[in-house]
Enzyme design. Structure first.
Site, mmCIF file in Angstrom:
data_model
loop_
_atom_site.group_PDB
_atom_site.id
_atom_site.type_symbol
_atom_site.label_atom_id
_atom_site.label_comp_id
_atom_site.label_asym_id
_atom_site.label_seq_id
_atom_site.Cartn_x
_atom_site.Cartn_y
_atom_site.Cartn_z
ATOM 1 N N ALA A 239 0.837 -1.203 0.000
ATOM 2 C CA ALA A 239 0.000 0.000 0.000
ATOM 3 C C ALA A 239 0.871 1.252 0.000
ATOM 4 C CB ALA A 239 -0.906 0.009 1.229
ATOM 5 N N ASP A 240 0.435 2.247 -0.773
ATOM 6 C CA ASP A 240 1.073 3.557 -0.659
ATOM 7 C C ASP A 240 0.190 4.413 0.253
ATOM 8 O OD1 ASP A 240 -1.073 4.495 -2.223
ATOM 9 O OD2 ASP A 240 0.110 4.525 -4.063
ATOM 10 N N SER A 241 0.545 5.670 0.422
ATOM 11 C CA SER A 241 -0.201 6.502 1.369
ATOM 12 C C SER A 241 -1.663 6.670 0.953
ATOM 13 C CB SER A 241 0.472 7.859 1.549
ATOM 14 O OG SER A 241 0.588 8.518 0.307
#
Length: 80
Positions: free
Chosen positions: A37-39
């Site tokens: 996951a990214d932000s």
């Protein structure tokens, strides 16, 4: 709502939002390190948890939810 019910729904949300297989998810899986996951993904997961469980997760609490078990514990506590 039992812990197992929350866990099942959290896993389902992660599968849907992150496109990972359920078998790839462990309770101690970190959203960023282990699940990729990214932000933005993390924000979307938090929003989905809020929608699914009818709770509000303030930003300061969301920052502390870094893995699957954190999310499960938080939701179970809020649903009491």
């Amino acid at each position: 709502m039992t812990v197992d019910e929350v866990k099942g729904q959290v896993y389902d949300i992660i599968v849907t939002k992150m496109g990972v297989g359920k078998e790839q998810i462990k309770d101690d899986s970190k959203f960023t390190d282990d699940l990729g996951a990214d932000s933005l993904d993390t924000v979307e997961l938090i929003m989905e948890f809020e929608n699914k469980f009818g709770i509000q997760i303030p930003d300061e609490d969301a920052e502390k939810i870094s893995n699957v078990q954190d999310a499960i514990n938080y939701i179970v506590e809020k649903k009491k």
